[in-house]
Design an enzyme around this catalytic site. Structure first.
Site, PDB file in Angstrom:
ATOM      1  N   GLU A  76     -35.917 -78.250 -69.295  1.00 33.44           N
ATOM      2  CA  GLU A  76     -34.537 -77.861 -69.032  1.00 33.44           C
ATOM      3  C   GLU A  76     -33.582 -78.707 -69.883  1.00 33.44           C
ATOM      4  OE1 GLU A  76     -34.350 -75.748 -64.907  1.00 33.44           O
ATOM      5  OE2 GLU A  76     -33.666 -77.810 -64.734  1.00 33.44           O
TER       6      GLU A  76
ATOM      7  N   LYS B   3     -30.475 -75.180 -55.648  1.00 29.58           N
ATOM      8  CA  LYS B   3     -29.575 -76.356 -55.639  1.00 29.58           C
ATOM      9  C   LYS B   3     -28.873 -76.454 -54.283  1.00 29.58           C
ATOM     10  CE  LYS B   3     -29.410 -75.873 -60.592  1.00 29.58           C
ATOM     11  NZ  LYS B   3     -28.723 -76.099 -61.855  1.00 29.58           N
TER      12      LYS B   3
ATOM     13  N   HIS C 180     -35.208 -83.286 -61.390  1.00 33.00           N
ATOM     14  CA  HIS C 180     -34.212 -82.384 -61.980  1.00 33.00           C
ATOM     15  C   HIS C 180     -33.113 -83.216 -62.638  1.00 33.00           C
ATOM     16  CE1 HIS C 180     -31.043 -79.426 -62.381  1.00 33.00           C
ATOM     17  NE2 HIS C 180     -32.003 -78.525 -62.365  1.00 33.00           N
TER      18      HIS C 180
ATOM     19  N   ASN D 298     -34.249 -72.215 -58.348  1.00 33.81           N
ATOM     20  CA  ASN D 298     -33.799 -73.515 -57.831  1.00 33.81           C
ATOM     21  C   ASN D 298     -32.398 -73.274 -57.289  1.00 33.81           C
ATOM     22  OD1 ASN D 298     -32.947 -76.081 -57.304  1.00 33.81           O
ATOM     23  ND2 ASN D 298     -32.844 -76.739 -59.448  1.00 33.81           N
TER      24      ASN D 298
ATOM     25  N   GLU E 114     -30.039 -82.976 -62.599  1.00 34.32           N
ATOM     26  CA  GLU E 114     -28.909 -83.312 -61.721  1.00 34.32           C
ATOM     27  C   GLU E 114     -29.231 -84.535 -60.870  1.00 34.32           C
ATOM     28  OE1 GLU E 114     -28.555 -79.374 -60.136  1.00 34.32           O
ATOM     29  OE2 GLU E 114     -27.799 -78.712 -62.075  1.00 34.32           O
TER      30      GLU E 114
ATOM     31  N   GLY F  71     -26.344 -74.542 -66.265  1.00 33.56           N
ATOM     32  CA  GLY F  71     -25.095 -74.157 -65.623  1.00 33.56           C
ATOM     33  C   GLY F  71     -23.931 -73.998 -66.590  1.00 33.56           C
TER      34      GLY F  71
ATOM     35  N   SER G  54     -29.589 -71.671 -67.842  1.00 33.29           N
ATOM     36  CA  SER G  54     -28.878 -70.406 -68.060  1.00 33.29           C
ATOM     37  C   SER G  54     -29.816 -69.242 -68.387  1.00 33.29           C
ATOM     38  CB  SER G  54     -27.802 -70.571 -69.145  1.00 33.29           C
ATOM     39  OG  SER G  54     -26.859 -71.557 -68.748  1.00 33.29           O
TER      40      SER G  54
HETATM   41  P1  13P Z   1     -28.844 -72.516 -64.391  1.00 36.55           P
HETATM   42  O1  13P Z   1     -29.843 -71.387 -64.466  1.00 36.55           O
HETATM   43  O2  13P Z   1     -27.758 -72.278 -63.396  1.00 36.55           O
HETATM   44  O3  13P Z   1     -28.353 -72.912 -65.746  1.00 36.55           O
HETATM   45  O4  13P Z   1     -29.661 -73.771 -63.826  1.00 36.55           O
HETATM   46  C1  13P Z   1     -30.859 -74.099 -64.404  1.00 36.55           C
HETATM   47  C2  13P Z   1     -31.484 -75.139 -63.576  1.00 36.55           C
HETATM   48  O5  13P Z   1     -31.001 -76.254 -63.494  1.00 36.55           O
HETATM   49  C3  13P Z   1     -32.695 -74.791 -62.820  1.00 36.55           C
HETATM   50  O6  13P Z   1     -33.288 -75.909 -62.277  1.00 36.55           O
END
Ligand code: 13P
Length: 262
Positions: free
Chosen positions: A175, A20, A103, A18, A105, A181, A221
């Site tokens: 997640e 982003k 997601h 992903n 976010e 992140g 992560s």
């Molecule tokens: P990270 O791997 O950067 O923690 O992000 C995970 C994520 O949100 C994947 O959709």
């Protein structure tokens, strides 16, 4: 154990990046061209979910490879006055196969709710896209010991009115919001506990066999160092990777961690 490792072999393992809000179209092309030779012998499905403006370039750049392309969101209406939104038909026409829905976010920053996640999921399925539906608890929800309530509610609402037949095309990504992140990964045991719980929720809604077939990814992560342990768990069928998916070698190492002889 209700859902054991044997059943895992029957499910599709999916490693999806992903990206982003990272990479311009030319940078996307470059990264995909770096990744392609590194993952060509992958034993799992390899997906890159990229920003809207990168999609056409990404589909073109991955033609003839084993990399599938996904979007990071889609709208539920076919067309109309929804400034800034993208329809499932637009994604389908350019060759997109997957789409990330709900997601954290988007839930945190863009007002996404379980109701809109459900609408987008149903629209994606109706269009023949494979939704990667994201669920996960906040840190304080985990601290208050309500992780399972939160996840169970999300699964129920996000998949409301999704049929057992449609479920075959649904991927769930667990997640935990506190692990995204932050460099703070859930332990393999924590990931397994919730992924197994998700499968139990699916069993309650759709029955044992349908639940057994659903790919459940872990995200948060995940990287080249911790992937193997996370992916060794019976109910962790892949990963949704943020940061590490932007570095070809790291992403390829996670893909390699799914291999049986690894
Ligand atoms: P990270 O791997 O950067 O923690 O992000 C995970 C994520 O949100 C994947 O959709």
């Amino acid at each position: 154990m209700l859902f054991d490792s044997l059943a895992k072999g029957l499910r599709k393992t999916i490693i999806a990046g992903n990206w982003k809000m990272n990479k311009t179209p030319s940078e996307a092309k470059e990264l995909l061209e770096q990744i392609a030779p590194l993952v060509k012998d992958a034993e799992c499905e390899v997906v890159a979910c990229v920003p809207y403006v990168d999609l056409a370039t990404a589909v073109e750049a991955t033609k003839g490879t084993n990399i599938k392309i996904g979007a990071e969101n889609c709208h539920w209406e076919e067309k109309g006055a929804y400034t800034g939104e993208i329809s499932t038909g637009m994604l389908k026409e350019i060759g997109v196969e997957y789409v990330v829905i709900g997601h954290s976010e988007r839930r945190q920053y863009f007002g996404e709710t379980d109701e809109t996640v459900n609408k987008r999921t149903k629209a994606a399925l109706a269009a023949g896209l494979k939704p990667i539906v994201c669920v996960g608890e906040l840190l304080w929800e985990r601290e208050c010991n309500i992780t399972k309530e939160v996840i169970g509610r999300q699964i129920k609402l996000d998949l409301w009115d999704v049929s057992a037949e449609e479920l075959k095309n649904v991927v769930i990504a667990y997640e935990p919001v506190w692990a995204i992140g932050t460099g703070k990964t859930a332990t393999a045991e924590q990931a397994e506990e919730v992924c197994e719980y998700i499968r139990l929720c699916l069993k309650a809604l759709y029955g044992f066999e349908a639940a057994q077939g659903v790919t459940i990814q872990y995200g948060g992560s995940m990287n080249d160092q911790n992937a193997k342990e996370l992916l060794s768990k019976p109910n962790v069928d892949g990963g949704l990777i943020g940061g590490a998916s932007l570095v070809a070698e790291k992403f390829a190492a996670i893909v390699a961690a799914t291999a049986s002889e690894y």
